[in-house]
Design a protein around this motif. Structure first.
Motif, PDB file in Angstrom:
ATOM      1  N   SER A 187       0.846  -1.194   0.000  1.00  0.00           N
ATOM      2  CA  SER A 187       0.000   0.000   0.000  1.00  0.00           C
ATOM      3  C   SER A 187       0.882   1.245   0.000  1.00  0.00           C
ATOM      4  O   SER A 187       2.106   1.154   0.108  1.00  0.00           O
ATOM      5  CB  SER A 187      -0.927   0.001   1.218  1.00  0.00           C
ATOM      6  N   ARG A 189       1.100   5.701   1.118  1.00  0.00           N
ATOM      7  CA  ARG A 189       0.568   6.843   1.846  1.00  0.00           C
ATOM      8  C   ARG A 189       0.388   7.990   0.848  1.00  0.00           C
ATOM      9  O   ARG A 189       1.350   8.421   0.200  1.00  0.00           O
ATOM     10  CB  ARG A 189       1.507   7.279   2.972  1.00  0.00           C
ATOM     11  N   VAL A 231      -8.104   4.983  -3.382  1.00  0.00           N
ATOM     12  CA  VAL A 231      -8.048   5.418  -1.986  1.00  0.00           C
ATOM     13  C   VAL A 231      -9.468   5.411  -1.415  1.00  0.00           C
ATOM     14  O   VAL A 231     -10.236   6.346  -1.631  1.00  0.00           O
ATOM     15  CB  VAL A 231      -7.427   6.829  -1.863  1.00  0.00           C
ATOM     16  N   ILE A 235     -11.257   1.777   4.709  1.00  0.00           N
ATOM     17  CA  ILE A 235     -10.408   0.693   4.234  1.00  0.00           C
ATOM     18  C   ILE A 235     -11.131  -0.639   4.454  1.00  0.00           C
ATOM     19  O   ILE A 235     -11.535  -0.955   5.573  1.00  0.00           O
ATOM     20  CB  ILE A 235      -9.068   0.697   4.984  1.00  0.00           C
ATOM     21  N   ASN A 246     -10.298   6.040   6.681  1.00  0.00           N
ATOM     22  CA  ASN A 246      -9.037   6.455   6.076  1.00  0.00           C
ATOM     23  C   ASN A 246      -8.753   7.926   6.385  1.00  0.00           C
ATOM     24  O   ASN A 246      -9.654   8.685   6.773  1.00  0.00           O
ATOM     25  CB  ASN A 246      -9.092   6.241   4.560  1.00  0.00           C
ATOM     26  N   LYS A 247      -7.503   8.317   6.201  1.00  0.00           N
ATOM     27  CA  LYS A 247      -7.089   9.684   6.551  1.00  0.00           C
ATOM     28  C   LYS A 247      -7.320  10.631   5.370  1.00  0.00           C
ATOM     29  O   LYS A 247      -6.393  11.128   4.723  1.00  0.00           O
ATOM     30  CB  LYS A 247      -5.627   9.686   6.976  1.00  0.00           C
ATOM     31  N   TYR A 269      -5.989  14.731   1.512  1.00  0.00           N
ATOM     32  CA  TYR A 269      -5.425  13.420   1.804  1.00  0.00           C
ATOM     33  C   TYR A 269      -4.192  13.622   2.683  1.00  0.00           C
ATOM     34  O   TYR A 269      -3.243  14.306   2.281  1.00  0.00           O
ATOM     35  CB  TYR A 269      -5.056  12.689   0.509  1.00  0.00           C
ATOM     36  N   ALA A 272      -3.164   9.193   3.599  1.00  0.00           N
ATOM     37  CA  ALA A 272      -4.247   8.220   3.450  1.00  0.00           C
ATOM     38  C   ALA A 272      -3.719   6.954   2.781  1.00  0.00           C
ATOM     39  O   ALA A 272      -2.817   7.012   1.940  1.00  0.00           O
ATOM     40  CB  ALA A 272      -5.381   8.823   2.621  1.00  0.00           C
ATOM     41  N   LYS A 273      -4.264   5.829   3.168  1.00  0.00           N
ATOM     42  CA  LYS A 273      -3.814   4.567   2.584  1.00  0.00           C
ATOM     43  C   LYS A 273      -4.427   4.400   1.196  1.00  0.00           C
ATOM     44  O   LYS A 273      -5.645   4.495   1.023  1.00  0.00           O
ATOM     45  CB  LYS A 273      -4.187   3.387   3.481  1.00  0.00           C
TER      46      LYS A 273
END
Length: 595
Positions: A187, A189, A231, A235, A246-247, A269, A272-273
């Motif tokens: 994954s 970021r 994204v 998740i 998610n972030k 974002y 975020a993953k």
């Protein structure tokens, strides 16, 4: 005023003009016989007229609301309408049966999508963006990603978006700054800001899957160093259900001129993953699947809003009593005649109808070509159809939105002062349609794409095939045609397109400004040629029905509207050819400080 779905027009296109039953041996078409498709169209009309259209005006008035927790609440009725949309299976019409879709051809979904967008353009954008995400995921996703995401996207349980634009970076994606850093577990970021993200946050799906363009550290400069990431808002957990938040968040809503019911978001974002789609640094290649889908959809949207505006204008013109006919009263027992007696009102309504009906045939033709690009019997057939779709996408996007705006503008004019008020729908249609000329690549960009990329692509193969198809049709129909005026008009317009093409080849290569300066007029000339081809085919079928003794007024009406196209719209081809041949000197000689 009530929306009326164009069911009868689609029946004519499917059964008479394109004869879609002839493809019953192809994958997906076996279940799309005329009787089945028209049953679907009747239900589509009922759904869009009765469920979707009632939320159109209220959605425009209320708009979307950004809450303190960064969630977005859509207008009243949207959540319920979306639930009805998914429960009835409308989002799955053309979805891959392997992932829960119904597997019907794209041309069926195109007709439904026009009805949906015409009934409420802002609402129709939510499933429309998801269709684009599906196309990109299908093209670039791993099998595991497809198995996880496609069933939920096709069913409408989850939705999708596309994230390209940044505050400093619109059309020129080489300036993109959003970055991606590997996590070491497959994954990444994702950090950055994206703007103008349609359907970026809302309250009627359990997850939103954002497709985000970002740049890996050390990636090549420019567009060659862009990757595409999926994204999700939540998740997925081990069972494939929405898990950890998610972030990412919606940092703001755009306050727009129109399409108020669609949440146009500023997306942030913060590590975020995300999950890579396709290969590193090849994101734009996959995103183009989504962008082409979106550009076709925007052309459809322009046409759909134009149709809705025309329906409202027709209803208004019939009801509005104002003045008397120049040839004497037509409503002698009433205080005045309806404004339909006035030739200029008829000009606006009939020119609009000729544009919409020709544009709808053009849209249907290209959607059918996109089906054949996938399932035609041989590779040559698939290649030819694919080439044609690629060539015609910028024309669909730009020409149909330009004409959608013209139709909507004339619809407002027919309403007179009433159209400038919020008591009638004309003003909303005018506000909603205007964005279609801008997003998914402005129409000027589409013209540059047509002239600079699509024409020379693969040695001009697609253009040569297109011109050859027109020539073959003219050759087959010219002798003894039952609609000779249409064949002559098509032949003359195609000759002007060929003339314009030769001028570009002779002048554009040595002077790129000359090609760019004439590109929009060339695109309009291309669009006129396509619609002339469509009107020739429609007129032939309508005249055949009349000659066979049909008393259905639809066919006689079609011919009368077609005459308006020949006499009042097609002559624009001469003006476009003259303007493009003027070159770029007049546009480029003014110094910057003289503006």
């Amino acid at each position: 005023m009530a929306y009326q779905a164009p069911v009868r027009d689609y029946q004519f296109l499917f059964e008479n003009v394109f004869k879609t039953d002839q493809y019953s041996n192809l994958k997906g078409f076996a279940d799309a016989d005329s009787a089945t498709v028209m049953a679907i169209m009747e239900e589509a009309a009922k759904f869009t007229e009765e469920v979707v259209h009632p939320i159109n005006i209220t959605g425009d008035k209320e708009g979307c609301v950004l809450n303190a927790d960064k969630t977005v609440t859509a207008p009243k009725g949207y959540k319920e309408a979306y639930k009805a949309l998914t429960e009835a299976g409308w989002t799955a019409l053309s979805g891959d049966p392997q992932y829960g879709g119904q597997g019907l051809p794209h041309f069926v979904n195109t007709a439904f999508s026009e009805m949906l967008s015409g009934a409420s353009s802002a609402f129709g954008m939510y499933p429309g963006l998801t269709e684009g995400a599906i196309s990109a995921l299908t093209a670039g996703g791993t099998q595991e990603q497809k198995d996880l995401y496609l069933p939920k996207l096709i069913s409408g349980e989850w939705s999708g978006t596309m994230n390209l634009t940044e505050p400093h970076c619109g059309t020129d994606l080489s300036l993109l700054r959003t970055k991606a850093v590997p996590n070491g577990d497959g994954s990444y970021r994702i950090t950055g800001q994206k703007i103008w993200i349609s359907a970026g946050e809302h309250d009627f799906t359990s997850n939103i899957c954002h497709l985000v363009l970002a740049r890996l550290e050390g990636a090549p400069a420019g567009v060659k160093g862009i990757s595409l990431f999926l994204v999700p808002k939540f998740i997925p957990d081990a069972d494939g259900n929405p898990g950890e938040r998610n972030k990412l968040e919606c940092a703001g809503l755009e306050h727009k001129m129109g399409i108020h019911g669609n949440s146009t978001c500023v997306m942030m974002y913060d590590e975020a993953k995300g999950f890579l789609l396709g290969q590193e640094n090849e994101g734009l290649k996959i995103m183009f699947y989504m962008m082409n889908n979106a550009r076709f959809g925007v052309g459809l949207q322009g046409l759909a809003i134009g149709h809705a505006a025309l329906v409202a204008a027709n209803q208004f013109a019939k009801d509005r009593l104002q003045g008397r006919a120049l040839t004497g009263p037509k409503n002698p027992t009433g205080p005045a005649d309806s404004i339909l007696v006035h030739p200029d009102v008829r000009r606006m309504l009939l020119e609009s109808r000729a544009l919409i009906e020709g544009g709808r045939a053009f849209l249907t033709w290209v959607s059918l070509l996109s089906d054949l690009a996938k399932v035609a019997e041989d590779e040559a057939g698939r290649e030819k159809a694919s080439d044609s779709v690629s060539l015609l996408i910028p024309v669909i996007k730009a020409y149909l939105t330009e004409k959608g705006l013209k139709v909507t503008q004339d619809a407002m004019q027919v309403h007179g002062g009433s159209g400038f008020t919020e008591h009638f729908p004309a003003s909303q249609y005018m506000r909603d349609v205007r964005i279609t000329l801008i997003y998914e690549g402005t129409n000027g960009v589409q013209a540059l794409d047509l002239v600079g990329r699509k024409l020379p692509s693969k040695g001009g193969r697609a253009l040569q095939a297109f011109l050859a198809e027109i020539d073959a049709y003219i050759a087959a129909e010219e002798a003894g045609s039952i609609v000779p005026a249409y064949i002559k008009a098509l032949k003359d317009t195609k000759a002007k397109l060929f003339d314009g093409t030769m001028w570009l080849m002779q002048n554009g290569m040595g002077n790129p400004d000359a090609a760019a300066a004439g590109s929009m007029d060339y695109l309009h000339l291309f669009g006129l040629t396509c619609t002339a081809y469509m009107w020739a085919r429609m007129a032939k079928e309508a005249q055949a029905e009349v000659s066979a003794g049909s008393t259905d007024p639809f066919f006689d009406t079609k011919l009368k509207v077609g005459r308006v196209f020949l006499e009042r719209i097609l002559p624009d081809a001469d003006a476009h050819l003259i303007k493009m041949k003027a070159g770029s000197e007049g546009l480029m000689e003014l110094a910057d400080d003289q503006f």
